[in-house]
Scaffold this motif. Structure first.
Motif, PDB file in Angstrom:
ATOM      1  N   ILE A 280     -11.536   5.793  -6.972  1.00 34.16           N
ATOM      2  CA  ILE A 280     -10.989   6.503  -6.277  1.00 34.16           C
ATOM      3  C   ILE A 280     -10.622   8.438  -5.740  1.00 34.16           C
ATOM      4  O   ILE A 280      -9.345   7.667  -4.890  1.00 34.16           O
ATOM      5  N   GLY A 281     -11.552   8.512  -5.489  1.00 27.14           N
ATOM      6  CA  GLY A 281     -11.610   9.973  -4.881  1.00 27.14           C
ATOM      7  C   GLY A 281     -11.940   9.646  -3.588  1.00 27.14           C
ATOM      8  O   GLY A 281     -11.046  10.819  -2.750  1.00 27.14           O
ATOM      9  N   GLY A 282     -12.529   8.271  -2.958  1.00 28.22           N
ATOM     10  CA  GLY A 282     -12.250   8.609  -1.717  1.00 28.22           C
ATOM     11  C   GLY A 282     -11.297   8.220  -0.497  1.00 28.22           C
ATOM     12  O   GLY A 282     -10.935   9.541  -0.137  1.00 28.22           O
ATOM     13  N   PRO A 283     -10.389   7.593  -2.003  1.00 27.60           N
ATOM     14  CA  PRO A 283      -8.983   6.944  -0.950  1.00 27.60           C
ATOM     15  C   PRO A 283      -7.867   8.437  -1.194  1.00 27.60           C
ATOM     16  O   PRO A 283      -7.323   8.784  -0.262  1.00 27.60           O
ATOM     17  N   ILE A 284      -7.540   9.110  -2.399  1.00 30.07           N
ATOM     18  CA  ILE A 284      -7.497  10.052  -2.265  1.00 30.07           C
ATOM     19  C   ILE A 284      -6.980  11.212  -1.574  1.00 30.07           C
ATOM     20  O   ILE A 284      -6.422  11.817  -1.064  1.00 30.07           O
ATOM     21  N   ALA A 285      -9.016  11.420  -1.198  1.00 24.26           N
ATOM     22  CA  ALA A 285      -8.870  12.675  -0.700  1.00 24.26           C
ATOM     23  C   ALA A 285      -8.967  12.472   0.956  1.00 24.26           C
ATOM     24  O   ALA A 285      -7.917  13.287   1.535  1.00 24.26           O
ATOM     25  N   LEU A 286      -8.541  11.323   1.680  1.00 22.72           N
ATOM     26  CA  LEU A 286      -8.232  11.165   3.235  1.00 22.72           C
ATOM     27  C   LEU A 286      -6.679  10.507   2.565  1.00 22.72           C
ATOM     28  O   LEU A 286      -6.154  11.364   4.020  1.00 22.72           O
ATOM     29  N   ALA A 287      -6.244  10.517   1.673  1.00 24.71           N
ATOM     30  CA  ALA A 287      -4.349  10.541   2.021  1.00 24.71           C
ATOM     31  C   ALA A 287      -4.073  12.188   2.336  1.00 24.71           C
ATOM     32  O   ALA A 287      -3.238  12.054   2.358  1.00 24.71           O
ATOM     33  N   VAL A 288      -5.333  12.405   1.429  1.00 22.41           N
ATOM     34  CA  VAL A 288      -4.293  14.563   1.125  1.00 22.41           C
ATOM     35  C   VAL A 288      -4.845  14.830   2.844  1.00 22.41           C
ATOM     36  O   VAL A 288      -3.580  15.524   3.197  1.00 22.41           O
TER      37      VAL A 288
ATOM     38  N   MET B 275      -0.089  11.542  13.865  1.00 17.00           N
ATOM     39  CA  MET B 275      -0.465  10.286  14.117  1.00 17.00           C
ATOM     40  C   MET B 275      -1.631  10.473  12.886  1.00 17.00           C
ATOM     41  O   MET B 275      -1.715   9.071  12.906  1.00 17.00           O
ATOM     42  N   ILE B 276      -2.153  11.635  13.719  1.00 17.33           N
ATOM     43  CA  ILE B 276      -3.991  10.859  13.322  1.00 17.33           C
ATOM     44  C   ILE B 276      -3.722  11.115  11.916  1.00 17.33           C
ATOM     45  O   ILE B 276      -4.113  10.255  10.593  1.00 17.33           O
ATOM     46  N   GLY B 277      -2.806  11.663  10.865  1.00 18.86           N
ATOM     47  CA  GLY B 277      -2.597  12.072  10.177  1.00 18.86           C
ATOM     48  C   GLY B 277      -1.370  10.468   9.632  1.00 18.86           C
ATOM     49  O   GLY B 277      -2.413  10.196   7.719  1.00 18.86           O
ATOM     50  N   LEU B 278      -0.595   9.845   9.908  1.00 18.64           N
ATOM     51  CA  LEU B 278      -0.107   8.942   9.671  1.00 18.64           C
ATOM     52  C   LEU B 278      -0.918   8.458   9.075  1.00 18.64           C
ATOM     53  O   LEU B 278      -0.698   6.931   8.134  1.00 18.64           O
ATOM     54  N   ILE B 279      -1.689   7.783  10.094  1.00 24.24           N
ATOM     55  CA  ILE B 279      -2.760   6.697   9.702  1.00 24.24           C
ATOM     56  C   ILE B 279      -3.679   6.572   9.079  1.00 24.24           C
ATOM     57  O   ILE B 279      -4.369   6.082   7.960  1.00 24.24           O
ATOM     58  N   LEU B 280      -4.624   8.347   8.558  1.00 25.24           N
ATOM     59  CA  LEU B 280      -5.030   8.691   7.869  1.00 25.24           C
ATOM     60  C   LEU B 280      -4.118   8.338   6.192  1.00 25.24           C
ATOM     61  O   LEU B 280      -5.397   7.807   5.024  1.00 25.24           O
ATOM     62  N   MET B 281      -2.674   8.289   5.830  1.00 23.71           N
ATOM     63  CA  MET B 281      -2.730   8.164   4.775  1.00 23.71           C
ATOM     64  C   MET B 281      -2.047   6.382   4.465  1.00 23.71           C
ATOM     65  O   MET B 281      -2.440   6.103   3.232  1.00 23.71           O
TER      66      MET B 281
ATOM     67  N   ALA C  53      -4.137   4.542   5.395  1.00 20.96           N
ATOM     68  CA  ALA C  53      -5.720   3.654   5.311  1.00 20.96           C
ATOM     69  C   ALA C  53      -6.370   4.482   4.350  1.00 20.96           C
ATOM     70  O   ALA C  53      -6.391   3.551   3.196  1.00 20.96           O
ATOM     71  N   GLY C  54      -5.884   5.689   3.440  1.00 18.98           N
ATOM     72  CA  GLY C  54      -5.877   5.756   2.086  1.00 18.98           C
ATOM     73  C   GLY C  54      -5.489   5.203   1.691  1.00 18.98           C
ATOM     74  O   GLY C  54      -5.906   4.886   0.067  1.00 18.98           O
ATOM     75  N   ALA C  55      -4.028   5.038   1.425  1.00 14.42           N
ATOM     76  CA  ALA C  55      -3.513   3.865   0.369  1.00 14.42           C
ATOM     77  C   ALA C  55      -3.972   2.235   0.533  1.00 14.42           C
ATOM     78  O   ALA C  55      -3.889   1.557  -0.762  1.00 14.42           O
ATOM     79  N   VAL C  56      -4.040   1.606   2.011  1.00 11.96           N
ATOM     80  CA  VAL C  56      -5.226   0.931   1.679  1.00 11.96           C
ATOM     81  C   VAL C  56      -6.210   0.854   0.302  1.00 11.96           C
ATOM     82  O   VAL C  56      -6.294  -0.146   0.017  1.00 11.96           O
ATOM     83  N   TRP C  57      -6.378   1.390   0.598  1.00  6.87           N
ATOM     84  CA  TRP C  57      -7.918   1.983   0.691  1.00  6.87           C
ATOM     85  C   TRP C  57      -7.638   1.627  -1.122  1.00  6.87           C
ATOM     86  O   TRP C  57      -8.906   1.302  -1.967  1.00  6.87           O
ATOM     87  N   LEU C  58      -6.774   2.087  -1.337  1.00  7.90           N
ATOM     88  CA  LEU C  58      -6.720   2.824  -3.022  1.00  7.90           C
ATOM     89  C   LEU C  58      -6.357   1.346  -3.499  1.00  7.90           C
ATOM     90  O   LEU C  58      -6.900   0.847  -4.366  1.00  7.90           O
ATOM     91  N   VAL C  59      -5.357   0.729  -3.175  1.00 12.72           N
ATOM     92  CA  VAL C  59      -4.760  -1.176  -3.501  1.00 12.72           C
ATOM     93  C   VAL C  59      -6.302  -1.530  -3.789  1.00 12.72           C
ATOM     94  O   VAL C  59      -6.912  -2.406  -4.636  1.00 12.72           O
TER      95      VAL C  59
END
Length: 89
Positions: free
Chosen positions: A7-15, A35-41, A43-49
């Motif tokens: 879960i480190g990668g998705p959390i880092a991406l969301a942060v 918008m890039i920040g929103l997309i990254l957040m 993507a991080g949430a989807v990756w984590l799930v």
């Protein structure tokens, strides 16, 4: 074999996305950092799930209780219990 969720990668991406979305106020021409920040957040949430679903524990425990009449046993009944664990990989 122990399966662990990475879960480190998705959390880092969301942060990083949250930092871009909430904290960066600089403007780069033709680039919308919020918008890039929103997309990254997102993507991080989807990756984590996905990580949590793919790496969830897959096992089933079945309990079986049997009663047998045994005149020699106290009370005339003998009980036995059996538990079966089936782990899927």
């Amino acid at each position: 074999m122990t399966r662990t969720a990475r879960i480190g990668g998705p959390i880092a991406l969301a942060v990083i996305g949250a930092i871009l979305y909430f904290a960066v106020s600089d403007m780069i021409e033709a680039v919308d950092l919020t918008m890039i920040g929103l997309i990254l957040m997102i993507a991080g949430a989807v990756w984590l799930v996905i990580e949590l679903i793919v790496n969830r524990r897959r096992s089933a425990v079945t309990s079986e209780r049997t009663s047998v009449r045994d005149p020699r046993a106290p009370g005339g009944v003998t009980q036995s219990e059996r538990e079966v664990r089936r782990d899927e990989i």
